[in-house]
Design a protein around this motif. Structure first.
Motif, PDB file in Angstrom:
ATOM      1  N   ARG A 246       0.838  -1.200   0.000  1.00 41.14           N
ATOM      2  CA  ARG A 246       0.000   0.000   0.000  1.00 41.14           C
ATOM      3  C   ARG A 246       0.872   1.249   0.000  1.00 41.14           C
ATOM      4  O   ARG A 246       1.911   1.297   0.646  1.00 41.14           O
ATOM      5  CB  ARG A 246      -0.900   0.009   1.213  1.00 41.14           C
ATOM      6  CG  ARG A 246      -1.892  -1.099   1.199  1.00 41.14           C
ATOM      7  CD  ARG A 246      -2.806  -0.993   2.364  1.00 41.14           C
ATOM      8  NE  ARG A 246      -3.777  -2.072   2.343  1.00 41.14           N
ATOM      9  CZ  ARG A 246      -4.878  -2.061   3.054  1.00 41.14           C
ATOM     10  NH1 ARG A 246      -5.141  -1.075   3.859  1.00 41.14           N
ATOM     11  NH2 ARG A 246      -5.715  -3.068   2.984  1.00 41.14           N
ATOM     12  N   LYS A 247       0.408   2.233  -0.693  1.00 36.54           N
ATOM     13  CA  LYS A 247       1.109   3.516  -0.752  1.00 36.54           C
ATOM     14  C   LYS A 247       0.204   4.574  -0.138  1.00 36.54           C
ATOM     15  O   LYS A 247      -1.012   4.557  -0.339  1.00 36.54           O
ATOM     16  CB  LYS A 247       1.441   3.877  -2.193  1.00 36.54           C
ATOM     17  CG  LYS A 247       2.376   2.884  -2.850  1.00 36.54           C
ATOM     18  CD  LYS A 247       2.616   3.223  -4.286  1.00 36.54           C
ATOM     19  CE  LYS A 247       3.511   2.168  -4.920  1.00 36.54           C
ATOM     20  NZ  LYS A 247       3.607   2.295  -6.348  1.00 36.54           N
ATOM     21  N   SER A 248       0.806   5.480   0.607  1.00 37.29           N
ATOM     22  CA  SER A 248      -0.004   6.525   1.220  1.00 37.29           C
ATOM     23  C   SER A 248      -0.378   7.575   0.171  1.00 37.29           C
ATOM     24  O   SER A 248       0.333   7.802  -0.799  1.00 37.29           O
ATOM     25  CB  SER A 248       0.766   7.176   2.365  1.00 37.29           C
ATOM     26  OG  SER A 248       1.946   7.745   1.877  1.00 37.29           O
ATOM     27  N   LEU A 249      -1.496   8.196   0.394  1.00 37.81           N
ATOM     28  CA  LEU A 249      -1.978   9.233  -0.518  1.00 37.81           C
ATOM     29  C   LEU A 249      -1.262  10.544  -0.251  1.00 37.81           C
ATOM     30  O   LEU A 249      -0.868  10.829   0.881  1.00 37.81           O
ATOM     31  CB  LEU A 249      -3.473   9.453  -0.318  1.00 37.81           C
ATOM     32  CG  LEU A 249      -4.396   8.348  -0.790  1.00 37.81           C
ATOM     33  CD1 LEU A 249      -5.816   8.661  -0.347  1.00 37.81           C
ATOM     34  CD2 LEU A 249      -4.349   8.213  -2.286  1.00 37.81           C
TER      35      LEU A 249
ATOM     36  N   PRO B  65      -1.152  14.452   0.626  1.00 38.81           N
ATOM     37  CA  PRO B  65      -2.067  15.220   1.506  1.00 38.81           C
ATOM     38  C   PRO B  65      -3.191  15.928   0.769  1.00 38.81           C
ATOM     39  O   PRO B  65      -4.264  16.140   1.325  1.00 38.81           O
ATOM     40  CB  PRO B  65      -1.145  16.230   2.184  1.00 38.81           C
ATOM     41  CG  PRO B  65       0.208  15.671   2.052  1.00 38.81           C
ATOM     42  CD  PRO B  65       0.227  14.829   0.825  1.00 38.81           C
ATOM     43  N   THR B  66      -2.994  16.274  -0.487  1.00 39.73           N
ATOM     44  CA  THR B  66      -4.062  16.973  -1.212  1.00 39.73           C
ATOM     45  C   THR B  66      -5.237  16.053  -1.512  1.00 39.73           C
ATOM     46  O   THR B  66      -6.338  16.531  -1.733  1.00 39.73           O
ATOM     47  CB  THR B  66      -3.494  17.546  -2.519  1.00 39.73           C
ATOM     48  OG1 THR B  66      -2.911  16.489  -3.283  1.00 39.73           O
ATOM     49  CG2 THR B  66      -2.458  18.624  -2.266  1.00 39.73           C
ATOM     50  N   MET B  67      -5.023  14.766  -1.525  1.00 36.77           N
ATOM     51  CA  MET B  67      -6.106  13.843  -1.831  1.00 36.77           C
ATOM     52  C   MET B  67      -6.831  13.336  -0.581  1.00 36.77           C
ATOM     53  O   MET B  67      -7.851  12.679  -0.686  1.00 36.77           O
ATOM     54  CB  MET B  67      -5.567  12.652  -2.619  1.00 36.77           C
ATOM     55  CG  MET B  67      -5.069  13.026  -4.007  1.00 36.77           C
ATOM     56  SD  MET B  67      -4.610  11.601  -4.969  1.00 36.77           S
ATOM     57  CE  MET B  67      -6.183  10.910  -5.338  1.00 36.77           C
ATOM     58  N   LEU B  68      -6.316  13.652   0.602  1.00 38.19           N
ATOM     59  CA  LEU B  68      -6.952  13.216   1.843  1.00 38.19           C
ATOM     60  C   LEU B  68      -8.171  14.077   2.129  1.00 38.19           C
ATOM     61  O   LEU B  68      -8.194  15.264   1.813  1.00 38.19           O
ATOM     62  CB  LEU B  68      -5.965  13.293   3.001  1.00 38.19           C
ATOM     63  CG  LEU B  68      -4.790  12.331   2.946  1.00 38.19           C
ATOM     64  CD1 LEU B  68      -3.820  12.632   4.070  1.00 38.19           C
ATOM     65  CD2 LEU B  68      -5.281  10.903   3.049  1.00 38.19           C
ATOM     66  N   PRO B  69      -9.210  13.493   2.751  1.00 40.57           N
ATOM     67  CA  PRO B  69     -10.391  14.297   3.079  1.00 40.57           C
ATOM     68  C   PRO B  69     -10.109  15.255   4.231  1.00 40.57           C
ATOM     69  O   PRO B  69      -9.172  15.061   4.999  1.00 40.57           O
ATOM     70  CB  PRO B  69     -11.426  13.253   3.484  1.00 40.57           C
ATOM     71  CG  PRO B  69     -10.626  12.083   3.918  1.00 40.57           C
ATOM     72  CD  PRO B  69      -9.362  12.101   3.118  1.00 40.57           C
ATOM     73  N   MET B  70     -10.944  16.252   4.336  1.00 46.47           N
ATOM     74  CA  MET B  70     -10.808  17.213   5.431  1.00 46.47           C
ATOM     75  C   MET B  70     -11.095  16.509   6.753  1.00 46.47           C
ATOM     76  O   MET B  70     -12.020  15.688   6.818  1.00 46.47           O
ATOM     77  CB  MET B  70     -11.783  18.383   5.247  1.00 46.47           C
ATOM     78  CG  MET B  70     -11.483  19.219   4.033  1.00 46.47           C
ATOM     79  SD  MET B  70      -9.881  20.051   4.116  1.00 46.47           S
ATOM     80  CE  MET B  70     -10.209  21.272   5.322  1.00 46.47           C
ATOM     81  N   PRO B  71     -10.376  16.809   7.831  1.00 44.43           N
ATOM     82  CA  PRO B  71     -10.567  16.091   9.089  1.00 44.43           C
ATOM     83  C   PRO B  71     -11.836  16.473   9.847  1.00 44.43           C
ATOM     84  O   PRO B  71     -12.181  15.828  10.810  1.00 44.43           O
ATOM     85  CB  PRO B  71      -9.326  16.440   9.901  1.00 44.43           C
ATOM     86  CG  PRO B  71      -8.791  17.678   9.301  1.00 44.43           C
ATOM     87  CD  PRO B  71      -9.222  17.684   7.884  1.00 44.43           C
ATOM     88  N   PHE B  72     -12.533  17.504   9.447  1.00 47.05           N
ATOM     89  CA  PHE B  72     -13.735  17.877  10.204  1.00 47.05           C
ATOM     90  C   PHE B  72     -14.946  17.986   9.312  1.00 47.05           C
ATOM     91  O   PHE B  72     -14.973  17.908   8.180  1.00 47.05           O
ATOM     92  CB  PHE B  72     -13.554  19.201  10.963  1.00 47.05           C
ATOM     93  CG  PHE B  72     -13.066  20.320  10.117  1.00 47.05           C
ATOM     94  CD1 PHE B  72     -13.940  21.171   9.473  1.00 47.05           C
ATOM     95  CD2 PHE B  72     -11.713  20.554   9.948  1.00 47.05           C
ATOM     96  CE1 PHE B  72     -13.494  22.225   8.702  1.00 47.05           C
ATOM     97  CE2 PHE B  72     -11.255  21.604   9.186  1.00 47.05           C
ATOM     98  CZ  PHE B  72     -12.151  22.438   8.551  1.00 47.05           C
TER      99      PHE B  72
END
Length: 57
Positions: free
Chosen positions: A45-48, A50-57
């Motif tokens: 697995r490769k990490s995404l 940061p721009t593709m991660l959803p907003m934390p709130f």
């Protein structure tokens, strides 16, 4: 004396069908083989980014 049964499956004698069954058998045995180290590293697995991660709130 050899018996013949009416409900037995008869194998195809056509060259194209025989070739198809041969290739299917080779593919099935290839799928069963264990993965080598290069394939395992490719599948990790490769990490995404940061721009593709959803907003934390």
């Amino acid at each position: 004396m050899q018996r013949t049964y009416p409900d037995t499956i008869k194998l195809q004698e056509k060259p194209r069908v025989v070739e198809l069954y041969t290739k299917l058998g080779e593919f099935a045995s290839w799928m069963k083989r264990p993965k080598d180290a290069q394939e395992i590293q490719k599948d990790t697995r490769k990490s995404l980014p940061p721009t593709m991660l959803p907003m934390p709130f």
